[in-house]
Design an enzyme around this catalytic site. Structure first.
Site, PDB file in Angstrom:
ATOM      1  N   ASN A  95       7.699   4.472 -26.913  1.00  0.00           N
ATOM      2  CA  ASN A  95       6.624   5.038 -27.385  1.00  0.00           C
ATOM      3  C   ASN A  95       6.575   5.021 -28.915  1.00  0.00           C
ATOM      4  O   ASN A  95       7.662   4.039 -29.337  1.00  0.00           O
ATOM      5  CB  ASN A  95       6.505   6.583 -27.222  1.00  0.00           C
ATOM      6  CG  ASN A  95       4.730   7.029 -27.059  1.00  0.00           C
ATOM      7  OD1 ASN A  95       4.113   6.832 -28.185  1.00  0.00           O
ATOM      8  ND2 ASN A  95       4.446   7.758 -26.160  1.00  0.00           N
ATOM      9  N   HIS A 125      30.549   5.582 -39.260  1.00  0.00           N
ATOM     10  CA  HIS A 125      31.049   5.426 -40.599  1.00  0.00           C
ATOM     11  C   HIS A 125      32.091   6.306 -40.895  1.00  0.00           C
ATOM     12  O   HIS A 125      32.306   7.551 -39.878  1.00  0.00           O
ATOM     13  CB  HIS A 125      29.958   5.804 -41.744  1.00  0.00           C
ATOM     14  CG  HIS A 125      28.991   4.812 -41.788  1.00  0.00           C
ATOM     15  ND1 HIS A 125      28.929   3.721 -42.405  1.00  0.00           N
ATOM     16  CD2 HIS A 125      27.762   4.936 -41.213  1.00  0.00           C
ATOM     17  CE1 HIS A 125      27.811   2.908 -42.165  1.00  0.00           C
ATOM     18  NE2 HIS A 125      27.078   3.453 -41.465  1.00  0.00           N
ATOM     19  N   SER A 161      10.700  13.236 -26.560  1.00  0.00           N
ATOM     20  CA  SER A 161      10.360  13.081 -28.098  1.00  0.00           C
ATOM     21  C   SER A 161      11.268  13.511 -28.876  1.00  0.00           C
ATOM     22  O   SER A 161      12.179  14.368 -28.495  1.00  0.00           O
ATOM     23  CB  SER A 161       8.830  13.725 -28.572  1.00  0.00           C
ATOM     24  OG  SER A 161       7.750  13.348 -27.812  1.00  0.00           O
ATOM     25  N   ALA A 179      13.232  17.146 -25.521  1.00  0.00           N
ATOM     26  CA  ALA A 179      12.751  16.993 -26.798  1.00  0.00           C
ATOM     27  C   ALA A 179      13.661  17.442 -27.851  1.00  0.00           C
ATOM     28  O   ALA A 179      14.131  18.508 -27.813  1.00  0.00           O
ATOM     29  CB  ALA A 179      11.217  17.225 -27.012  1.00  0.00           C
ATOM     30  N   THR A 184      25.480  13.742 -28.341  1.00  0.00           N
ATOM     31  CA  THR A 184      26.522  13.066 -28.844  1.00  0.00           C
ATOM     32  C   THR A 184      27.721  12.884 -27.672  1.00  0.00           C
ATOM     33  O   THR A 184      28.932  12.365 -28.048  1.00  0.00           O
ATOM     34  CB  THR A 184      26.972  14.532 -29.985  1.00  0.00           C
ATOM     35  OG1 THR A 184      27.427  15.611 -29.062  1.00  0.00           O
ATOM     36  CG2 THR A 184      26.313  14.585 -31.020  1.00  0.00           C
ATOM     37  N   LYS A 185      27.583  13.542 -26.476  1.00  0.00           N
ATOM     38  CA  LYS A 185      28.484  13.297 -25.539  1.00  0.00           C
ATOM     39  C   LYS A 185      27.757  12.683 -24.172  1.00  0.00           C
ATOM     40  O   LYS A 185      26.507  13.024 -24.156  1.00  0.00           O
ATOM     41  CB  LYS A 185      29.218  14.625 -25.007  1.00  0.00           C
ATOM     42  CG  LYS A 185      29.965  15.010 -26.105  1.00  0.00           C
ATOM     43  CD  LYS A 185      30.773  16.639 -25.792  1.00  0.00           C
ATOM     44  CE  LYS A 185      31.729  16.789 -27.099  1.00  0.00           C
ATOM     45  NZ  LYS A 185      32.553  18.239 -26.782  1.00  0.00           N
ATOM     46  N   ARG A 199      23.458  19.456 -24.093  1.00  0.00           N
ATOM     47  CA  ARG A 199      24.328  19.967 -23.164  1.00  0.00           C
ATOM     48  C   ARG A 199      23.532  19.844 -21.850  1.00  0.00           C
ATOM     49  O   ARG A 199      22.343  20.058 -21.787  1.00  0.00           O
ATOM     50  CB  ARG A 199      24.836  21.166 -23.592  1.00  0.00           C
ATOM     51  CG  ARG A 199      24.044  22.404 -23.370  1.00  0.00           C
ATOM     52  CD  ARG A 199      24.434  23.512 -23.833  1.00  0.00           C
ATOM     53  NE  ARG A 199      23.664  24.739 -23.679  1.00  0.00           N
ATOM     54  CZ  ARG A 199      22.517  24.899 -24.595  1.00  0.00           C
ATOM     55  NH1 ARG A 199      22.241  24.008 -25.445  1.00  0.00           N
ATOM     56  NH2 ARG A 199      21.706  25.918 -24.331  1.00  0.00           N
ATOM     57  N   ARG A 202      20.710  22.118 -16.524  1.00  0.00           N
ATOM     58  CA  ARG A 202      20.810  22.015 -14.793  1.00  0.00           C
ATOM     59  C   ARG A 202      20.747  20.688 -14.254  1.00  0.00           C
ATOM     60  O   ARG A 202      20.462  19.807 -14.886  1.00  0.00           O
ATOM     61  CB  ARG A 202      19.673  23.041 -14.211  1.00  0.00           C
ATOM     62  CG  ARG A 202      18.381  22.598 -14.614  1.00  0.00           C
ATOM     63  CD  ARG A 202      17.265  23.482 -13.945  1.00  0.00           C
ATOM     64  NE  ARG A 202      16.077  22.978 -14.281  1.00  0.00           N
ATOM     65  CZ  ARG A 202      15.455  22.434 -13.471  1.00  0.00           C
ATOM     66  NH1 ARG A 202      15.828  21.488 -12.377  1.00  0.00           N
ATOM     67  NH2 ARG A 202      13.954  21.953 -13.845  1.00  0.00           N
TER      68      ARG A 202
END
Length: 217
Positions: A95, A125, A161, A179, A184-185, A199, A202
């Site tokens: 989108n 960085h 989104s 959204a 990060t993992k 995270r 479920r």
């Protein structure tokens, strides 16, 4: 010259090889600069087209992102740093405001949907400020120490989104990322995951079928 990425090309350019392998590299390398400038130009030209200019859009996207399957659609605007280091499966939909910083390989599977304002960012960085400072070569060219880590998204995923997917992340098949999430993992397959940092909330099961939601019919 074709923009189709071949692994053998890395042997001719040590900086590109280091970049794609997640090592510290020199982003001021001439070939890398040219690849970025071409991708930025193609992104702008694509963004300047109208939706009904289907033939021109297809021509531009084929050059910008040559490694993709059938049925991919980019609403636009789109922004790619290189394009040639991104691989997409079939029927990928993006989108508005889809951004990919592919200094390391980005791999996206089949039937993946991206909502508006999604970003896939492989660059990293240094944490120490002094190590982020610009440096100068004898010829006056400035550069900094950068590196990246790859991103992989499996098949049949929905990325909602305003999601940011960070470097060194793998999202398994059949995942939904809520959204506004910052991933990060890595996320295991068949997961509904959301949040900042993202995270697992479920597991996604057959009980999530729209056929069971009577209010939708």
């Amino acid at each position: 010259m074709s923009r189709q990425y071949q692994e053998d090309d890395m042997e001719m350019n040590p900086e590109k090889e280091k970049m794609l392998q997640g090592k510290i590299y020199d982003p001021s390398n001439e070939e890398l600069v040219q690849l970025r400038q071409t991708a930025h130009r193609l992104s702008k030209e694509y963004n300047d087209t109208l939706e009904e200019e289907e033939e021109r859009r297809q021509m531009l996207i084929d050059e910008l992102v040559p490694n993709k399957g059938r049925g991919c659609y980019f609403q636009g605007p789109i922004y790619f740093d290189y394009g040639v280091f991104t691989t997409l499966g079939e029927n990928v939909y993006t989108n508005f405001n889809f951004t990919v910083l592919d200094t390391c390989p980005v791999t996206i599977g089949n039937n993946v949907y991206f909502g508006p304002n999604c970003t896939v960012a492989t660059p990293v960085h240094p944490m120490l400020g002094r190590e982020r400072l610009m440096k100068k070569k004898p010829d006056g060219t400035v550069y900094d120490d950068e590196y990246g880590k790859p991103v992989k998204i499996g098949n049949d995923c929905w990325i909602a989104s305003n999601v940011v997917i960070c470097a060194n992340v793998e999202i398994g098949d059949n995942c939904v990322i809520g959204a506004g999430s910052v991933v990060t993992k890595s996320i295991p397959p068949n997961s509904f995951a959301a949040g900042n940092p993202c995270r697992v909330i479920r597991e996604i099961t057959e009980q999530d079928s729209i056929k069971l939601k009577k209010d939708l019919w």
